[in-house]
Design a protein around this motif. Sequence first.
Motif, PDB file in Angstrom:
ATOM      1  N   ARG A  17       0.845  -1.194   0.000  1.00 49.02           N
ATOM      2  CA  ARG A  17       0.000   0.000   0.000  1.00 49.02           C
ATOM      3  C   ARG A  17       0.881   1.245   0.000  1.00 49.02           C
ATOM      4  O   ARG A  17       2.009   1.229   0.462  1.00 49.02           O
ATOM      5  CB  ARG A  17      -0.945   0.007   1.185  1.00 49.02           C
ATOM      6  N   VAL A  18       0.342   2.332  -0.525  1.00 48.94           N
ATOM      7  CA  VAL A  18       1.044   3.611  -0.543  1.00 48.94           C
ATOM      8  C   VAL A  18       0.371   4.523   0.474  1.00 48.94           C
ATOM      9  O   VAL A  18      -0.852   4.681   0.479  1.00 48.94           O
ATOM     10  CB  VAL A  18       1.011   4.257  -1.949  1.00 48.94           C
ATOM     11  N   HIS A  59       5.071  10.615   0.108  1.00 50.43           N
ATOM     12  CA  HIS A  59       4.520   9.283  -0.130  1.00 50.43           C
ATOM     13  C   HIS A  59       5.516   8.231   0.348  1.00 50.43           C
ATOM     14  O   HIS A  59       6.719   8.366   0.129  1.00 50.43           O
ATOM     15  CB  HIS A  59       4.259   9.056  -1.624  1.00 50.43           C
ATOM     16  N   ASN A  60       5.009   7.194   0.975  1.00 52.99           N
ATOM     17  CA  ASN A  60       5.799   6.032   1.357  1.00 52.99           C
ATOM     18  C   ASN A  60       5.077   4.790   0.893  1.00 52.99           C
ATOM     19  O   ASN A  60       3.848   4.696   1.005  1.00 52.99           O
ATOM     20  CB  ASN A  60       6.009   5.954   2.873  1.00 52.99           C
ATOM     21  N   THR A  61       5.821   3.846   0.344  1.00 54.79           N
ATOM     22  CA  THR A  61       5.246   2.561  -0.035  1.00 54.79           C
ATOM     23  C   THR A  61       5.572   1.575   1.076  1.00 54.79           C
ATOM     24  O   THR A  61       6.741   1.362   1.389  1.00 54.79           O
ATOM     25  CB  THR A  61       5.822   2.067  -1.370  1.00 54.79           C
ATOM     26  N   ILE A  77       6.548   3.268  -5.641  1.00 49.92           N
ATOM     27  CA  ILE A  77       7.320   2.345  -6.477  1.00 49.92           C
ATOM     28  C   ILE A  77       6.375   1.341  -7.109  1.00 49.92           C
ATOM     29  O   ILE A  77       5.259   1.135  -6.634  1.00 49.92           O
ATOM     30  CB  ILE A  77       8.423   1.624  -5.672  1.00 49.92           C
ATOM     31  N   SER A  78       6.836   0.730  -8.173  1.00 48.82           N
ATOM     32  CA  SER A  78       6.024  -0.252  -8.889  1.00 48.82           C
ATOM     33  C   SER A  78       6.306  -1.637  -8.334  1.00 48.82           C
ATOM     34  O   SER A  78       7.212  -2.338  -8.784  1.00 48.82           O
ATOM     35  CB  SER A  78       6.342  -0.199 -10.383  1.00 48.82           C
ATOM     36  N   VAL A  79       5.553  -2.020  -7.331  1.00 47.06           N
ATOM     37  CA  VAL A  79       5.647  -3.351  -6.744  1.00 47.06           C
ATOM     38  C   VAL A  79       4.229  -3.798  -6.404  1.00 47.06           C
ATOM     39  O   VAL A  79       3.406  -3.003  -5.966  1.00 47.06           O
ATOM     40  CB  VAL A  79       6.581  -3.357  -5.500  1.00 47.06           C
ATOM     41  N   ASP A  80       3.943  -5.042  -6.667  1.00 41.37           N
ATOM     42  CA  ASP A  80       2.598  -5.575  -6.430  1.00 41.37           C
ATOM     43  C   ASP A  80       2.665  -6.822  -5.563  1.00 41.37           C
ATOM     44  O   ASP A  80       3.704  -7.492  -5.492  1.00 41.37           O
ATOM     45  CB  ASP A  80       1.931  -5.928  -7.764  1.00 41.37           C
ATOM     46  N   ASP A  81       1.546  -7.138  -4.954  1.00 40.85           N
ATOM     47  CA  ASP A  81       1.453  -8.388  -4.200  1.00 40.85           C
ATOM     48  C   ASP A  81       1.808  -9.556  -5.115  1.00 40.85           C
ATOM     49  O   ASP A  81       1.381  -9.604  -6.268  1.00 40.85           O
ATOM     50  CB  ASP A  81       0.038  -8.581  -3.650  1.00 40.85           C
ATOM     51  N   GLY A  82       2.626 -10.471  -4.602  1.00 35.35           N
ATOM     52  CA  GLY A  82       3.025 -11.646  -5.367  1.00 35.35           C
ATOM     53  C   GLY A  82       4.358 -11.499  -6.082  1.00 35.35           C
ATOM     54  O   GLY A  82       4.899 -12.488  -6.576  1.00 35.35           O
TER      55      GLY A  82
END
Length: 158
Positions: A14-15, A35-37, A52-57
């Motif tokens: 989450r951001v 903003h913090n991821t 940043i571009s990071v997703d679950d999995g």
Amino acid sequence: MEFVTISGVVSHCRVISHTSGNIHGRHGGRVQTTHNTMFRIAGKPVVMSGTISVDDGDDVTAAGRPGREGLTVFALRDNASGFTTTIQADSLYAIVGLLILCVGLVCGSVVIGESSGFSLGGVISLLLPWVAGGLLIRKFIHERNRIHAALATLDQAQ
């Protein structure tokens, strides 16, 4: 403090946005948003400044330092694609530092040129901008060095 690495699968991504400041009537003000991821790698909490571009999995490896909210990440690599991202060093520190040095040099030479010899005001007008500008430039260099150290740690983790 040494950098540590952690590898694993991303979850709970989450951001978080934080807005602060004030507005002065109709004449403006100052408002700032950061903003913090925040996410977990192999179940352990991590935080990285910015979006940043990071997703679950995603399978990732991160290099950072332990902090209050978990691992504070300075560099992150997507193990599937090999793409690496880092936090951004704030180049504004270097730019403002250089501007202060230049203005200080001009003002100091004017003060010294108008006086007969070195006065306390002339010495202070020369030294103060060099100290202030130097500190800002040092902060920028320190941030860049931390990023490079995190990347080196990430490369060793391969």
